[in-house]
Motif scaffolding. Structure first.
Motif, PDB file in Angstrom:
ATOM      1  N   ASP A 231       0.841  -1.191   0.000  1.00 40.12           N
ATOM      2  CA  ASP A 231       0.000   0.000   0.000  1.00 40.12           C
ATOM      3  C   ASP A 231       0.883   1.250   0.000  1.00 40.12           C
ATOM      4  OD1 ASP A 231      -2.243  -1.644   0.229  1.00 40.12           O
ATOM      5  OD2 ASP A 231      -2.143  -1.618   2.422  1.00 40.12           O
ATOM      6  N   PRO A 232       0.533   2.291  -0.756  1.00 43.29           N
ATOM      7  CA  PRO A 232       1.304   3.531  -0.722  1.00 43.29           C
ATOM      8  C   PRO A 232       1.357   4.120   0.684  1.00 43.29           C
ATOM      9  CG  PRO A 232      -0.246   3.528  -2.552  1.00 43.29           C
ATOM     10  CD  PRO A 232      -0.596   2.343  -1.697  1.00 43.29           C
ATOM     11  N   ILE A 233       2.513   4.633   1.071  1.00 42.88           N
ATOM     12  CA  ILE A 233       2.658   5.143   2.435  1.00 42.88           C
ATOM     13  C   ILE A 233       1.811   6.385   2.658  1.00 42.88           C
ATOM     14  CG2 ILE A 233       4.668   6.653   2.051  1.00 42.88           C
ATOM     15  CD1 ILE A 233       5.741   5.372   4.758  1.00 42.88           C
ATOM     16  N   HIS A 234       1.540   7.162   1.607  1.00 45.50           N
ATOM     17  CA  HIS A 234       0.714   8.360   1.797  1.00 45.50           C
ATOM     18  C   HIS A 234      -0.730   7.977   2.100  1.00 45.50           C
ATOM     19  CE1 HIS A 234      -1.361   8.242  -2.141  1.00 45.50           C
ATOM     20  NE2 HIS A 234      -0.225   7.784  -2.625  1.00 45.50           N
ATOM     21  N   GLU A 235      -1.160   6.794   1.621  1.00 47.84           N
ATOM     22  CA  GLU A 235      -2.490   6.311   1.969  1.00 47.84           C
ATOM     23  C   GLU A 235      -2.507   5.688   3.355  1.00 47.84           C
ATOM     24  OE1 GLU A 235      -3.976   3.684  -1.010  1.00 47.84           O
ATOM     25  OE2 GLU A 235      -3.789   5.152  -2.643  1.00 47.84           O
ATOM     26  N   LYS A 236      -1.426   5.026   3.707  1.00 53.97           N
ATOM     27  CA  LYS A 236      -1.364   4.318   4.986  1.00 53.97           C
ATOM     28  C   LYS A 236      -1.188   5.280   6.162  1.00 53.97           C
ATOM     29  CE  LYS A 236       1.118   0.486   7.205  1.00 53.97           C
ATOM     30  NZ  LYS A 236      -0.110  -0.253   7.564  1.00 53.97           N
ATOM     31  N   TYR A 237      -0.270   6.259   6.004  1.00 57.02           N
ATOM     32  CA  TYR A 237       0.051   7.140   7.127  1.00 57.02           C
ATOM     33  C   TYR A 237      -0.134   8.629   6.815  1.00 57.02           C
ATOM     34  CZ  TYR A 237       2.060   3.110   9.548  1.00 57.02           C
ATOM     35  OH  TYR A 237       2.234   1.904  10.185  1.00 57.02           O
ATOM     36  N   GLY A 238      -0.551   8.945   5.609  1.00 53.54           N
ATOM     37  CA  GLY A 238      -0.814  10.335   5.280  1.00 53.54           C
ATOM     38  C   GLY A 238       0.422  11.198   5.172  1.00 53.54           C
ATOM     39  N   VAL A 239       1.542  10.591   4.771  1.00 56.28           N
ATOM     40  CA  VAL A 239       2.787  11.351   4.656  1.00 56.28           C
ATOM     41  C   VAL A 239       3.367  11.220   3.251  1.00 56.28           C
ATOM     42  CG1 VAL A 239       3.381  11.114   7.098  1.00 56.28           C
ATOM     43  CG2 VAL A 239       4.207   9.391   5.466  1.00 56.28           C
TER      44      VAL A 239
END
Length: 404
Positions: A231-239
């Motif tokens: 999963d893309p990290i911007h989707e997972k943690y919003g960064v």
């Protein structure tokens, strides 16, 4: 808020009699990390899920917040992603090390001396892998050059289910009981055996021997895997994140999670890496719009595999001086909220020369919290007195959670 993870590969160790029953971390001079431990959250974390091998692939996935039991499909596919090697769902990939073996006539009678062929340079390795590719590439099986001793094999529509041994797990041991086993283990073994005739008299190796360096006189195949999906990290943690590492494995995780990959000239993954360049790259990444940067330092792990105690201590000190201190000072000067997480992915005890699944210590420093711990140092023992996270994912969730 700015977020920085400084992953010091293999930094944790066991107590060593020659150090007065202390660990390398306990004797290393690391004033900045110690300061962060004094005023930050310290504890331990299990980065390796029960039943899984203590490899850097599993541990770094865990520390980045990706459950290896869900996302891990092998080490080599992560490296393939970094190298830009496209994989189909039916492909099987393998890590291909250039190694140094003893020279008995019977291949199975040999002993593995060095999993990295004396930290062979990328330029030397490229010449060797190019020759191997010419001689051993097949219609359904292809070699791809990587970095230093780390390379890749891609088998189109290949069978799965091998028993393969990481070469750093059997340093100094006879290889007979660790040769490839599985559905086409004989084919993989044939590639390893065939590589000897290609490599042993290659000009690159003859020149290395003249210079007193270990030759890359065989390939070693391990790290089987299939195409992963993260999963893309911007989707997972919003960064928005960036990765700085000299290692294809870590860069591959970055590619698959949608992070910016920042390559630093002179970054080698050894104690001779460009520490200053990595530090400047991390600061620039934070200044150019990234919320999160993952800085991976391989040197203590490589020293651990080589049994180089002095090198391991010195590499930890250099990381404190040239990475942690300037990044901390930069963030302090900027004045905006930040968090720094420092930890190893696993232990690489010098006495064992391989990884273990023991819990590792961590320090999490938050500029918005005021803490005064009893400890004055960041050590394995100090970590054991603090909080404990049962997984790297739990620690990552904790690290990323206080977004302000």
């Amino acid at each position: 808020m700015k977020l920085v993870t400084i992953l010091v590969d293999g930094m944790a160790d066991h107590k060593i009699p020659a150090l007065g029953n202390k660990t390398p971390l306990e004797v290393a001079l690391i004033p900045t990390i110690d300061h962060l431990a004094k005023h930050g959250e310290i504890g331990t974390v299990d980065t390796i899920p029960e039943g899984m091998s203590p490899g850097s692939d599993i541990a770094n996935l865990s520390v980045m917040g990706y459950d290896p039991k869900r996302y891990h499909r092998g080490r080599s596919p992560l490296e393939a992603a970094s190298m830009g090697v496209a994989m189909e769902e039916t492909d099987v990939s393998f890590r291909c090390n250039l190694v140094t073996l003893t020279t008995e006539a019977d291949y199975a009678s040999r002993t593995i001396l060095d999993h990295s062929a004396g930290d062979i340079t990328t330029e030397e390795a490229a010449a060797l892998v190019s020759e191997i590719k010419k001689k051993l590439d097949q219609e359904d099986l292809h070699f791809f050059p990587g970095f230093s001793y780390r390379h890749l094999i891609l088998w189109n529509h290949g069978p799965e289910g091998y028993d393969l041994t990481p070469p750093h797990d059997i340093l100094g041991q006879n290889i007979a009981n660790h040769l490839p086993k599985g559905p086409s283990g004989k084919r993989l073994l044939s590639l390893m055996e065939s590589s000897v005739a290609i490599l042993e008299n290659h000009p690159v190796n003859l020149e290395r021997i003249k210079r007193g360096l270990r030759p890359a006189n065989s390939i070693w195949i391990w790290g089987e895997g299939k195409k992963p999906s993260l999963d893309p990290i911007h989707e997972k943690y919003g960064v928005k994140g960036a990765v700085i590492s000299a290692v294809d494995l870590i860069q591959g995780i970055g590619v698959l999670t949608g992070m910016e990959i920042i390559k630093v000239e002179g970054a080698t993954g050894t104690i001779h890496t460009n520490f200053d360049g990595k530090c400047l790259a991390a600061i620039h990444a934070l200044e150019s719009g990234n919320d999160f940067v993952y800085v991976h330092l391989e040197a203590p792990d490589e020293c651990g595999h080589q049994g180089d105690l002095d090198g391991k201590i010195r590499s930890i000190e250099l990381i404190d001086e040239k990475i942690v201190k300037p990044i901390y000072q930069h963030l302090e000067k900027k004045g905006e909220p930040y968090r720094i997480l420092i930890l190893p992915d696993h232990r690489t005890p010098v006495a064992l020369r391989t990884h273990t699944a023991d819990p590792v210590p961590y320090v999490l420093y938050d500029s918005q919290q005021t803490i005064n711990n009893d400890t004055h140092a960041f050590t394995e023992d100090a970590g054991s007195l603090g909080s404990h996270f049962p997984s790297g994912v739990a620690l990552a969730d904790h690290f990323f959670s206080p977004r302000t």
